[in-house]
Design an enzyme around this catalytic site. Sequence first.
Site, PDB file in Angstrom:
ATOM      1  N   LYS A  33     -68.987  -0.723 -29.509  1.00 22.69           N
ATOM      2  CA  LYS A  33     -68.557   0.623 -29.915  1.00 22.69           C
ATOM      3  C   LYS A  33     -69.122   0.964 -31.290  1.00 22.69           C
ATOM      4  O   LYS A  33     -69.664   2.049 -31.499  1.00 22.69           O
ATOM      5  CB  LYS A  33     -67.025   0.691 -29.950  1.00 22.69           C
ATOM      6  N   GLY A  72     -62.250   6.960 -34.719  1.00 24.42           N
ATOM      7  CA  GLY A  72     -62.601   6.823 -36.135  1.00 24.42           C
ATOM      8  C   GLY A  72     -64.101   6.694 -36.338  1.00 24.42           C
ATOM      9  O   GLY A  72     -64.656   7.182 -37.325  1.00 24.42           O
ATOM     10  N   SER A 118     -63.576  -5.476 -44.526  1.00 19.63           N
ATOM     11  CA  SER A 118     -64.436  -5.496 -43.326  1.00 19.63           C
ATOM     12  C   SER A 118     -65.924  -5.402 -43.669  1.00 19.63           C
ATOM     13  O   SER A 118     -66.665  -4.655 -43.040  1.00 19.63           O
ATOM     14  CB  SER A 118     -64.071  -4.335 -42.378  1.00 19.63           C
ATOM     15  N   ASP A 178     -60.522  -6.682 -36.272  1.00 21.49           N
ATOM     16  CA  ASP A 178     -60.256  -6.325 -34.870  1.00 21.49           C
ATOM     17  C   ASP A 178     -60.081  -7.572 -34.009  1.00 21.49           C
ATOM     18  O   ASP A 178     -59.129  -7.687 -33.234  1.00 21.49           O
ATOM     19  CB  ASP A 178     -61.385  -5.446 -34.310  1.00 21.49           C
ATOM     20  N   ASN A 182     -55.436  -3.604 -43.325  1.00 17.95           N
ATOM     21  CA  ASN A 182     -56.042  -2.449 -42.644  1.00 17.95           C
ATOM     22  C   ASN A 182     -55.682  -2.362 -41.164  1.00 17.95           C
ATOM     23  O   ASN A 182     -55.967  -1.375 -40.507  1.00 17.95           O
ATOM     24  CB  ASN A 182     -57.547  -2.346 -42.916  1.00 17.95           C
ATOM     25  N   LYS A 218     -55.158   1.571 -38.269  1.00 22.87           N
ATOM     26  CA  LYS A 218     -56.048   1.627 -37.100  1.00 22.87           C
ATOM     27  C   LYS A 218     -55.444   2.560 -36.043  1.00 22.87           C
ATOM     28  O   LYS A 218     -54.708   3.477 -36.374  1.00 22.87           O
ATOM     29  CB  LYS A 218     -56.246   0.208 -36.553  1.00 22.87           C
ATOM     30  N   ARG A 271     -50.944  -1.646 -36.425  1.00 26.92           N
ATOM     31  CA  ARG A 271     -51.077  -2.839 -35.585  1.00 26.92           C
ATOM     32  C   ARG A 271     -50.230  -4.018 -36.070  1.00 26.92           C
ATOM     33  O   ARG A 271     -49.877  -4.880 -35.266  1.00 26.92           O
ATOM     34  CB  ARG A 271     -52.553  -3.249 -35.500  1.00 26.92           C
ATOM     35  N   ARG A 292     -56.626  -2.287 -28.030  1.00 29.81           N
ATOM     36  CA  ARG A 292     -56.596  -3.720 -28.367  1.00 29.81           C
ATOM     37  C   ARG A 292     -55.234  -4.358 -28.081  1.00 29.81           C
ATOM     38  O   ARG A 292     -55.159  -5.538 -27.752  1.00 29.81           O
ATOM     39  CB  ARG A 292     -57.023  -3.958 -29.811  1.00 29.81           C
ATOM     40  N   LYS A 309     -60.695   3.423 -24.304  1.00 32.04           N
ATOM     41  CA  LYS A 309     -61.256   3.719 -25.629  1.00 32.04           C
ATOM     42  C   LYS A 309     -62.525   2.905 -25.884  1.00 32.04           C
ATOM     43  O   LYS A 309     -63.472   3.396 -26.490  1.00 32.04           O
ATOM     44  CB  LYS A 309     -60.197   3.425 -26.697  1.00 32.04           C
TER      45      LYS A 309
END
EC number: 2.5.1.19
Length: 424
Positions: free
Chosen positions: A22, A96, A197, A313, A336, A340, A344, A386, A411
Amino acid sequence: MESLTLQPIARVDGTINLPGSKSVSNRALLLAALAHGKTVLTNLLDSDDVRHMLNALAALGVSYTLSADRTRCEIIGNGGSLHAEGALELFLGNAGTAMRPLAAALCLGSNDIVLTGEPRMKERPIGHLVDALRLGGAKITYLEQENYPPLRLQGGFTGGNVDVDGSVSSQFLTALLMTAPLAPEDTVIRIKGDLVSKPYIDITLNLMKTFGVEIENQHYQQFVVKGGQSYQSPGTYLVEGDASSASYFLAAAAIKGGTVKVTGIGRNSMQGDIRFADVLEKMGATICWGDDYISCTRGELNAIDMDMNHIPDAAMTIATAALFAKGTTTLRNIYNWRVKETDRLFAMATELRKVGAEVEEGHDYIRITPPEKLNFAEIATYNDHRMAMCFSLVALSDTPVTILDPKCTAKTFPDYFEQLARIS
């Protein structure tokens, strides 16, 4: 609400050909649209987020053709910034990877464009990016809540000295980096706070280089970008397999292999999430690396205590794999997760408790102690792809699991559950 009950899976074995990444797909689409020349993208991901980017590019007058299965895209570059004929509103869902880069790219030149999305998108912060773009001359208006979409963009970004907070999302920096070469003046981007990240920034820099633009990276603290440049099509470009998507199959093998091999990524992949395999190895699985594959074979899994900032992720998959590890697992530096597709950290802690785990949810960490035996539970997925994929791993126990709204995987991975069934 639709649901899917997975019966206990006794063993996994086989090969999975990964769908395109993605992160790479949406970056490559935007750069191809901004470039001179025609680009042919292969192994493009077909998912909701990528469709939102494609729809936006079409609305901006970019011409492309897609193969029947939507994994090959021939795109005619615009040879510079994108412009709308008159006022335009673009709906970007909860993508995003479309919202942030387009918010920056559409600040070049003169436009009058509104970017909006699903209710959750209106809860995902974008203020740090807007602040940075305004420093470079962009005219941006918040249409609802300060610091959140929807945004009205009226061009004006010319470059100059720009500060951006890197502590919430690397996508803000990615958006600035991809836009700055097309600005009339040079841009110096300074990072405030700790950059999260980082491997995702490497994906951006790698792709920009593929499209003919190099910038000066000063230890991820400052980036110097020459203005007045243009992107050049590389001709054809193969999108790597999605390393985050690979994590579920590799984890399944670590828990209930057999051996599972994922193809489309390998030791030279540009995606930081391939480092997920190192974490499984540390837990006790056996990993084998090839140029275009990674394979994982079952091992006795032990708990870990690790900083997961580099693979946010894929780290979610470790949270559910921890249900099968001996001891208490702690995943750190994952603030972070909270910004998301859903919060999460909260979602993961809530659903892990349902299956019987003892969970401590911190501001930026999660600590997980597995139960003797997992409970049957109906897992809420929070419209987060996820969450659905992570909790499918619960079926690798001797307990079934019900996933609510399983189609939310569209997604990034529409046929995830079919692929899981193939190796089960």
